[in-house]
Design an enzyme around this catalytic site. Structure first.
Site, short mmCIF file in Angstrom:
data_model
loop_
_atom_site.label_atom_id
_atom_site.label_comp_id
_atom_site.label_asym_id
_atom_site.label_seq_id
_atom_site.Cartn_x
_atom_site.Cartn_y
_atom_site.Cartn_z
N ASP A 96 46.37 1.70 57.62
CA ASP A 96 45.32 2.24 58.49
C ASP A 96 44.20 2.89 57.67
O ASP A 96 43.33 3.56 58.22
CB ASP A 96 45.91 3.24 59.49
CG ASP A 96 46.64 4.39 58.81
OD1 ASP A 96 46.65 4.44 57.55
OD2 ASP A 96 47.22 5.24 59.52
N GLU A 148 45.18 10.72 57.52
CA GLU A 148 45.19 9.66 58.53
C GLU A 148 43.80 9.52 59.17
O GLU A 148 42.97 10.43 59.07
CB GLU A 148 46.21 10.02 59.61
CG GLU A 148 47.66 10.12 59.11
CD GLU A 148 48.33 8.76 58.98
OE1 GLU A 148 47.62 7.75 58.74
OE2 GLU A 148 49.56 8.69 59.10
N ASP A 203 50.98 14.20 47.97
CA ASP A 203 51.54 14.57 49.27
C ASP A 203 53.05 14.71 49.24
O ASP A 203 53.71 14.38 48.24
CB ASP A 203 51.10 13.57 50.34
CG ASP A 203 51.29 12.11 49.91
OD1 ASP A 203 51.97 11.87 48.90
OD2 ASP A 203 50.75 11.22 50.59
N HIS A 253 44.70 5.15 55.22
CA HIS A 253 44.96 6.52 54.76
C HIS A 253 45.10 6.58 53.24
O HIS A 253 45.54 5.64 52.60
CB HIS A 253 46.14 7.17 55.49
CG HIS A 253 47.50 6.67 55.16
ND1 HIS A 253 48.32 6.05 56.08
CD2 HIS A 253 48.23 6.72 54.01
CE1 HIS A 253 49.47 5.75 55.52
NE2 HIS A 253 49.44 6.13 54.27
C1 GLP Z 1 52.42 6.44 51.85
C2 GLP Z 1 51.78 7.39 50.84
C3 GLP Z 1 50.44 6.87 50.33
C4 GLP Z 1 50.57 5.41 49.92
C5 GLP Z 1 50.99 4.60 51.13
C6 GLP Z 1 51.07 3.11 50.85
O1 GLP Z 1 51.93 6.63 53.13
N1 GLP Z 1 51.59 8.71 51.38
O2 GLP Z 1 50.00 7.68 49.25
O3 GLP Z 1 49.35 4.94 49.40
O4 GLP Z 1 52.27 5.06 51.53
O5 GLP Z 1 52.32 2.74 50.34
P1 GLP Z 1 52.67 1.34 49.74
O6 GLP Z 1 52.07 1.32 48.37
O7 GLP Z 1 54.16 1.29 49.69
O8 GLP Z 1 52.08 0.31 50.63
#
Ligand code: GLP
Length: 243
Positions: free
Chosen positions: A139, A146, A70, A141
């Protein structure tokens, strides 16, 4: 829980080592494999371990291709908070992967549909993703898919939820600077990967992890669809493991 293999590790560092074993094995079997990559803080120990292993001569990234999950809409590749910049700083600049073999959705795309279709086409032209790395949002995702009333199939534009904007504000000067939309691979794109490694660390992920793999498959918990994938390895630390 149907197919998922669960590996519980002590801490994020051990997660990095075990996850790196899966990448090393894949690259050794298929030197020009296609890996799907993720951002967020969770994969960082893995990225450090991969760079270390290449320096030690255990892995060779020179033929590997990578596709990221993404990108924020509206951020240029060299923007401090863009996911392209994150990948350069935390992985690509430390390994031998060729720049032309790394793709991240174009945050500045004006023809969104054309960009999304081209992204899917590039992955397909490479023969599909062999090994997809995933983190998880609070959440549920994955990428930026989402909670929704359906599972979106292909790469598309999404409006970020308040929870995600709030979780990601730590990286920006203020919450108003966090982009409100993003481009992400779809759930279908992710599910087409031949193998998936999900990494989850920290007590704050315990609740969503339980819902994801030990609750019903529900588009309101997008990651729960992974229960239907035949080859998922979940690597979580003791703090995140719900039992
Ligand atoms: C962002 C990314 C996700 C990732 C998420 C969790 O939203 N788009 O791909 O898994 O963050 O991030 P973290 O690993 O910092 O909790």
């Amino acid at each position: 829980m149907i197919h998922t293999r669960v590996i519980v590790v002590k801490n994020p560092e051990e997660m990095g080592v075990i996850a790196a074993d899966h990448f090393e094995a894949m690259i050794q079997t298929k030197p020009a494999c296609v890996i799907g990559l993720a951002t967020g803080s969770t994969p960082l120990p893995l990225y450090r371990e991969l760079a270390k292993r290449e320096k030690e001569g255990k892995i060779d990234f020179s033929r590997v291709r990578s596709a990221n999950l993404d990108e924020y809409k509206g951020l240029a590749p060299d923007h401090e908070q863009s996911y392209r910049k994150f990948m350069q700083d935390n992985l690509f600049d430390h390994i031998s992967i060729k720049p032309e073999n790394t793709i991240v959705p174009d945050g500045l795309a004006t023809d969104v549909q054309a960009m999304c279709e081209a992204y899917e086409a590039q992955i397909e032209a490479w023969g599909g993703v062999d090994l997809q790395l995933l983190g998880i949002g609070h959440d549920g995702h994955i990428g930026f898919n989402e909670p929704d009333d359906h599972f979106p199939a292909m790469t598309h534009e999404v409006k970020l939820t308040e929870m995600t904007i709030d979780a990601n504000k730590r990286f920006f000067d203020s919450i108003d600077d966090v982009p409100k939309s993003a481009f992400t691979m779809g759930i279908g794109t992710i599910m087409a990967a031949k193998k998936i490694v999900m990494v989850v660390t920290g007590a704050d992920k315990k609740e969503i992890l339980k819902k994801t793999f030990w609750g019903p498959v529900d588009p309101q918990v997008p990651a729960s669809i992974l229960q239907f994938h035949p080859n998922v390895v979940l690597i979580c630390d003791e703090a995140a493991y719900p039992f």
